[in-house]
Each structure stands twice: as C-alpha cells, then as structure tokens.
Design a protein around this motif. Structure first.
Motif, mmCIF file in Angstrom:
data_model
loop_
_atom_site.group_PDB
_atom_site.id
_atom_site.type_symbol
_atom_site.label_atom_id
_atom_site.label_comp_id
_atom_site.label_asym_id
_atom_site.label_seq_id
_atom_site.Cartn_x
_atom_site.Cartn_y
_atom_site.Cartn_z
ATOM 1 N N VAL A 177 -1.667 -8.866 -6.676
ATOM 2 C CA VAL A 177 -1.507 -7.439 -6.302
ATOM 3 C C VAL A 177 -2.555 -6.844 -7.578
ATOM 4 C CG1 VAL A 177 -0.158 -5.575 -6.745
ATOM 5 C CG2 VAL A 177 0.765 -7.492 -5.410
ATOM 6 N N VAL A 178 -3.196 -5.903 -6.981
ATOM 7 C CA VAL A 178 -4.014 -4.848 -7.558
ATOM 8 C C VAL A 178 -3.398 -3.599 -7.873
ATOM 9 C CG1 VAL A 178 -6.380 -3.788 -7.997
ATOM 10 C CG2 VAL A 178 -5.999 -6.108 -6.905
ATOM 11 N N LEU A 179 -2.875 -3.321 -8.872
ATOM 12 C CA LEU A 179 -2.250 -1.951 -9.167
ATOM 13 C C LEU A 179 -3.094 -0.822 -9.696
ATOM 14 C CD1 LEU A 179 0.575 -0.437 -9.196
ATOM 15 C CD2 LEU A 179 1.086 -1.237 -11.522
ATOM 16 N N SER A 180 -3.271 0.140 -8.976
ATOM 17 C CA SER A 180 -4.212 1.278 -9.491
ATOM 18 C C SER A 180 -3.598 2.069 -10.542
ATOM 19 C CB SER A 180 -4.934 1.947 -8.194
ATOM 20 O OG SER A 180 -5.694 2.842 -8.632
ATOM 21 N N ILE A 181 -4.094 2.310 -11.709
ATOM 22 C CA ILE A 181 -3.898 3.476 -12.741
ATOM 23 C C ILE A 181 -4.989 4.223 -12.942
ATOM 24 C CG2 ILE A 181 -2.925 3.660 -14.862
ATOM 25 C CD1 ILE A 181 -1.723 0.975 -14.899
ATOM 26 N N LYS A 182 -5.396 5.184 -12.173
ATOM 27 C CA LYS A 182 -6.537 5.901 -12.427
ATOM 28 C C LYS A 182 -6.157 7.506 -12.397
ATOM 29 C CE LYS A 182 -9.481 2.522 -10.204
ATOM 30 N NZ LYS A 182 -10.384 2.209 -9.173
ATOM 31 N N ILE A 199 3.652 -13.527 -4.417
ATOM 32 C CA ILE A 199 2.833 -12.848 -5.336
ATOM 33 C C ILE A 199 2.621 -13.593 -6.584
ATOM 34 C CG2 ILE A 199 2.459 -10.544 -6.691
ATOM 35 C CD1 ILE A 199 2.434 -10.452 -3.616
ATOM 36 N N VAL A 200 1.263 -13.956 -7.074
ATOM 37 C CA VAL A 200 1.285 -15.022 -8.103
ATOM 38 C C VAL A 200 0.875 -14.166 -9.480
ATOM 39 C CG1 VAL A 200 0.842 -17.022 -6.606
ATOM 40 C CG2 VAL A 200 -1.247 -15.466 -7.512
ATOM 41 N N GLY A 201 0.394 -12.988 -9.186
ATOM 42 C CA GLY A 201 -0.267 -12.289 -10.474
ATOM 43 C C GLY A 201 -0.352 -10.930 -10.143
ATOM 44 N N VAL A 202 -0.845 -10.027 -11.043
ATOM 45 C CA VAL A 202 -0.890 -8.811 -11.179
ATOM 46 C C VAL A 202 -2.527 -8.349 -11.817
ATOM 47 C CG1 VAL A 202 -0.236 -6.475 -11.563
ATOM 48 C CG2 VAL A 202 1.310 -8.113 -10.836
ATOM 49 N N VAL A 203 -3.327 -7.437 -11.159
ATOM 50 C CA VAL A 203 -4.269 -7.020 -12.015
ATOM 51 C C VAL A 203 -4.252 -5.448 -12.084
ATOM 52 C CG1 VAL A 203 -6.767 -6.510 -11.620
ATOM 53 C CG2 VAL A 203 -5.854 -8.812 -11.059
ATOM 54 N N LEU A 204 -4.237 -5.097 -13.305
ATOM 55 C CA LEU A 204 -4.251 -3.308 -13.512
ATOM 56 C C LEU A 204 -5.743 -3.132 -13.327
ATOM 57 C CD1 LEU A 204 -1.917 -3.560 -16.452
ATOM 58 C CD2 LEU A 204 -1.095 -3.347 -14.097
ATOM 59 N N LYS A 247 0.869 -1.307 0.164
ATOM 60 C CA LYS A 247 -0.162 0.310 0.040
ATOM 61 C C LYS A 247 0.912 1.215 -0.108
ATOM 62 C CE LYS A 247 -4.343 -1.540 1.960
ATOM 63 N NZ LYS A 247 -5.225 -1.376 3.227
ATOM 64 N N SER A 248 2.109 1.164 0.492
ATOM 65 C CA SER A 248 2.658 2.383 0.794
ATOM 66 C C SER A 248 3.677 2.541 -0.494
ATOM 67 C CB SER A 248 3.988 2.232 1.822
ATOM 68 O OG SER A 248 4.999 0.990 1.592
ATOM 69 N N ASN A 249 3.716 1.667 -1.449
ATOM 70 C CA ASN A 249 3.972 1.821 -2.752
ATOM 71 C C ASN A 249 3.099 2.193 -3.822
ATOM 72 O OD1 ASN A 249 6.959 1.593 -2.252
ATOM 73 N ND2 ASN A 249 6.676 -0.569 -1.716
ATOM 74 N N GLY A 250 1.978 2.384 -3.473
ATOM 75 C CA GLY A 250 0.853 2.887 -4.679
ATOM 76 C C GLY A 250 0.120 1.675 -4.922
ATOM 77 N N ILE A 251 0.208 0.445 -4.258
ATOM 78 C CA ILE A 251 -0.622 -0.582 -4.704
ATOM 79 C C ILE A 251 -1.826 -0.693 -3.690
ATOM 80 C CG2 ILE A 251 -0.709 -3.076 -4.904
ATOM 81 C CD1 ILE A 251 2.076 -3.009 -5.429
ATOM 82 N N ASN A 252 -3.006 -0.510 -4.357
ATOM 83 C CA ASN A 252 -4.231 -0.344 -3.678
ATOM 84 C C ASN A 252 -4.650 -1.489 -2.857
ATOM 85 O OD1 ASN A 252 -4.424 1.988 -4.641
ATOM 86 N ND2 ASN A 252 -6.363 1.730 -5.768
ATOM 87 N N ALA A 253 -4.367 -2.781 -3.129
ATOM 88 C CA ALA A 253 -4.646 -4.018 -2.148
ATOM 89 C C ALA A 253 -4.227 -5.243 -2.543
ATOM 90 C CB ALA A 253 -6.316 -4.294 -2.440
ATOM 91 N N LEU A 254 -4.119 -6.124 -1.568
ATOM 92 C CA LEU A 254 -3.793 -7.642 -1.957
ATOM 93 C C LEU A 254 -4.908 -8.309 -1.539
ATOM 94 C CD1 LEU A 254 -0.297 -7.490 -0.011
ATOM 95 C CD2 LEU A 254 -0.583 -7.969 -2.404
ATOM 96 N N TYR A 255 -5.042 -9.192 -2.506
ATOM 97 C CA TYR A 255 -6.110 -10.127 -2.391
ATOM 98 C C TYR A 255 -5.668 -11.589 -2.102
ATOM 99 C CZ TYR A 255 -9.454 -6.593 -3.888
ATOM 100 O OH TYR A 255 -10.192 -5.370 -3.783
ATOM 101 N N ASP A 256 -6.210 -12.166 -1.185
ATOM 102 C CA ASP A 256 -5.680 -13.628 -0.878
ATOM 103 C C ASP A 256 -6.451 -14.816 -1.554
ATOM 104 O OD1 ASP A 256 -5.530 -15.103 2.510
ATOM 105 O OD2 ASP A 256 -4.829 -15.714 0.411
ATOM 106 N N ASP A 257 -5.771 -15.627 -1.962
ATOM 107 C CA ASP A 257 -6.524 -16.914 -2.571
ATOM 108 C C ASP A 257 -7.004 -17.644 -1.730
ATOM 109 O OD1 ASP A 257 -5.089 -19.594 -4.462
ATOM 110 O OD2 ASP A 257 -7.307 -19.283 -3.863
#
Length: 400
Positions: A39-44, A75-80, A18-28
């Motif tokens: 990891v969900v990386l916000s581009i807004k 971390i297994v993947g990224v969502v933009l 979160k401190s590096n600009g990633i909005n959230a982590l979603y647990d499997d």
C-alpha cells in the motif's frame, strides 16, 4: 482461484483503498505470489492531528486506515509517500510511535519536502528512500508564531480585556509573557521539551544519524544520505521493491523463530518423557519409535517408584511427628503438676521455659533456708558414747 476472480478481488481492494485516502496498490509481479500488495499512503499536505474541514486528513485518520489493513494477509507492507514541510506537534509523536510498532514493513519515500513533523513521521520507517531531486529533508526542530492583533483593534476603537482568576496566575503564563516580548519562558517550558523529545525519538529510530542534523537545518538528498537522514537514493518504485524485500525477510525471520520455538518445546517434551534422543519427524508431524516408547515406559516406572518412596518417607515422618507431639504433651503435663505441687503461682500463658525457670528459682530459695545440712545418725559405739538407759531411781518413779 480463477484469473477472473483474482482480477475482481484486486479491483475491489483497489477501490476500497483509494476511497480511504490510499493513492495506489502495487502488485508484486513475481509469478510465485501474484496476490501480494504494498500500500502506498500519500502524505502530501501540512500535518494535522485531526481532519480539517475542506482540508487535509489528520494523522488520526491515517492511523485508522493503517489499522484496517494491519491484519490483511494480502497487504505485505506500506510505503509512506511524503511531500510535506511539517505541521502540528500535536499528534505527530503519537503517529511516529504507532508506525514504529506496526507489524508490517514500512518504507518512507520523498521526492519533495520531508521536513519537521513530516520527517518525524517518515523517520519511523524501516527504510527511507529519497529521490535525487528531493527539495529539502530534515528541519528537526520546533518553532511557534502567533499574531498579536490587540494594537490593530485598539486603533479601531476596540479594547480587549483579559481577566484571570486570582487562583489562576500560572494559566497561559508563557503565552502572556510572550505577548509582552518575553519569549524565554515559552522557549524553556513549551518549545525546548518538544524538541528534546523530537531529537531523542529520531536518535532512537535512526542510530546512525549524525548530530549535525539536530540544529534544524534541511539538506538535499545526497547530503541527507551522508548524514544518515535517509538510507538510499531512488524512486518510488525503489521504495515499493524495498517493502516487498523487507516483507520476505520478516517472513523468513518469523519462520526461523517458529522453528526454533518448536525445537525448544520438543526439547522440553523429550525431557519430561525421559528421552535422550530427539523425536522423529516427518512432514505429517512427530512420532515415537519402539525404543523411545520403551524409554518412556521405563521412565514412568521410575517415577512411580519415586512417588511410592516419597509417600513412605512422608508416612514415617508423620508418625515421628505424632510421637514427638505426644512426648511434648506429657512433659508439659508433668511440668504443670510440678508447678502445682510446689505452690508456685505462674501466669496461665507462661511458656514451658518460664515454668522451668520458676521451678529452678524455687529450688534455689529452698536451699538457702535452715536445714540445709541434713542430720546424720551417728553410731554411738564408734563415737564412745554410752547407750541411753532409764533410771528407775529417779524421783518420778518413787512413791510418796
């Protein structure tokens, strides 16, 4: 790892990302592997190459974030998660290439705008999900605008003078022509090349996309799905689930490739060892049975005999070569002696062929001189010629 330590580890990860600009982590949520995250990386915001003062972070910064988690097994993947109308050309193609080569699955999601530079970035994902209420998707193209304030300042009494070196007549040429109202050069030299690259990159990333989208228009989610701009209509959770799905697929593919590579390596080992049957394997590794050990022993003995035969053949060849070299040396010496005896003058660096040719020519010349036909002693009796005699009555024998 205890449940408490797991929770502490997850909390630390969430805080760091979160401190590096990633909005959230979603647990499997699967019980079999509870510590895998997407990891969900916000581009807004508008797209920029570098961080803006009191503004959005740039693509360089986002690349740095993704680089830090690239090798993290948790971390297994990224969502933009994209909601942006686009932005700068500069830095966008570079970010697109970086995402294409990223080692983890990337899924793109939008529930608002994903246009122009934002779509350029989003198209690099392995899968694109759009909310059914997404506002606009596409806008594949480029434009430029600038504000000409020269007239305004002149009204205020200011006069702007722009002076170029006589050797810099090409500098800012397209921009200077645009100020005069001539936009053709700017379109041809600046905008069109950018759009050509944009279109080619999108076609390469999304082979099923329709050519209809390359005029710069935007579309809703349903039409975007029909035209190949997106792959699925769903929610953010749909995108997250897809990232987990792709990560498992990648794992299976990598495992299959590893097994195939191991099998190929074992085939090469079997060939080197002279084995006809595959190596026996257990969970603890591969091993050789008694029959295979006997086969290896026989194969090694055959190799030793082959090497011995080859060495013998090499010795014979070397002896023959030495004899041949001695013969050549003797012939060369005899040839030099013949040249010397004939009195011929031959260049010191003359070859053996040249020396032989010189001797042949010398012999031919000798054959054309008097004495070509040898004198033959005749038998006087057969020829009817009297024998020679001494006449003592000759005056030379008489005394005066």
């Amino acid at each position: 790892m205890s449940e408490n330590s797991k929770k502490t580890s997850s909390d630390k990860l969430t805080k760091a990302f979160k401190s590096n600009g990633i909005n959230a982590l979603y647990d499997d949520l699967e019980e079999s592997d509870p510590e895998k995250y997407v990891v969900v990386l916000s581009i807004k915001s508008p797209i920029y190459k570098y961080n803006q003062a009191c503004g959005p972070s740039g693509t360089k910064s986002k690349m740095a974030i993704l680089e830090r988690i690239k090798n993290d097994d948790v971390i297994v993947g990224v969502v933009l998660d994209i909601d942006s109308g686009g932005g700068q050309v500069y830095g966008t193609p570079e970010f697109h290439d970086y995402l294409l080569d990223y080692p983890k699955p990337i899924v793109t999601y939008t529930d608002g705008l994903m246009a122009s530079a934002a779509y350029y970035i989003g198209a690099s994902g392995d899968h694109i999900v759009a909310n059914k209420r997404a506002d606009a998707i596409g806008s594949i193209g480029a434009y430029a605008q600038f504000l000409d304030l020269q007239g305004y300042y002149e009204q205020k009494g200011a006069k702007l003078h722009t002076i170029y070196s006589s050797k810099s007549d090409e500098k800012n040429k397209s921009y200077r022509e645009a100020l005069k109202g001539n936009y053709d050069i700017y379109i041809k030299e600046d905008l069109d090349p950018v759009v050509d690259d944009f279109i080619n990159d999108i076609k390469s990333a999304r082979s099923n996309i329709s050519d209809k989208v390359f005029k710069g228009a935007t579309y809703n989610a349903t039409t975007s799905l029909e035209l190949g701009l997106i792959d699925e209509i769903g929610t953010l959770q749909t995108a997250i689930d897809k990232a987990f799905e792709l990560s498992k697929s990648d794992t299976n593919t990598n495992t299959q490739e590893t097994m195939a590579n191991t099998a190929k390596k074992r085939e090469r080992i079997q060939s080197v060892l002279g084995l006809t049957d595959p190596l026996a394997s257990t969970d603890n590794g591969s091993y050789l049975n008694d029959q295979q050990l006997d086969s290896i022993e026989s194969h090694l003995q055959s190799q030793v005999e082959s090497i011995s035969t080859a060495q013998s053949a090499q010795t014979t060849a070397e002896s023959n070569l030495t004899n041949a070299q001695n013969d050549i040396s003797g012939i060369s010496t005899a040839l030099d002696n013949a040249i010397k005896a004939s009195g011929l003058e031959v260049a010191e660096n003359a070859t053996s062929i040249q020396k032989v040719t010189a001797l042949q020519n010398h012999i031919l010349q000798l054959g054309k001189q008097p004495g070509e036909t040898h004198t033959t002693v005749k038998n006087s009796e057969e020829e009817g010629v009297a024998h020679a005699y001494v006449d003592f009555n000759s005056s030379i024998y008489q005394n005066n």
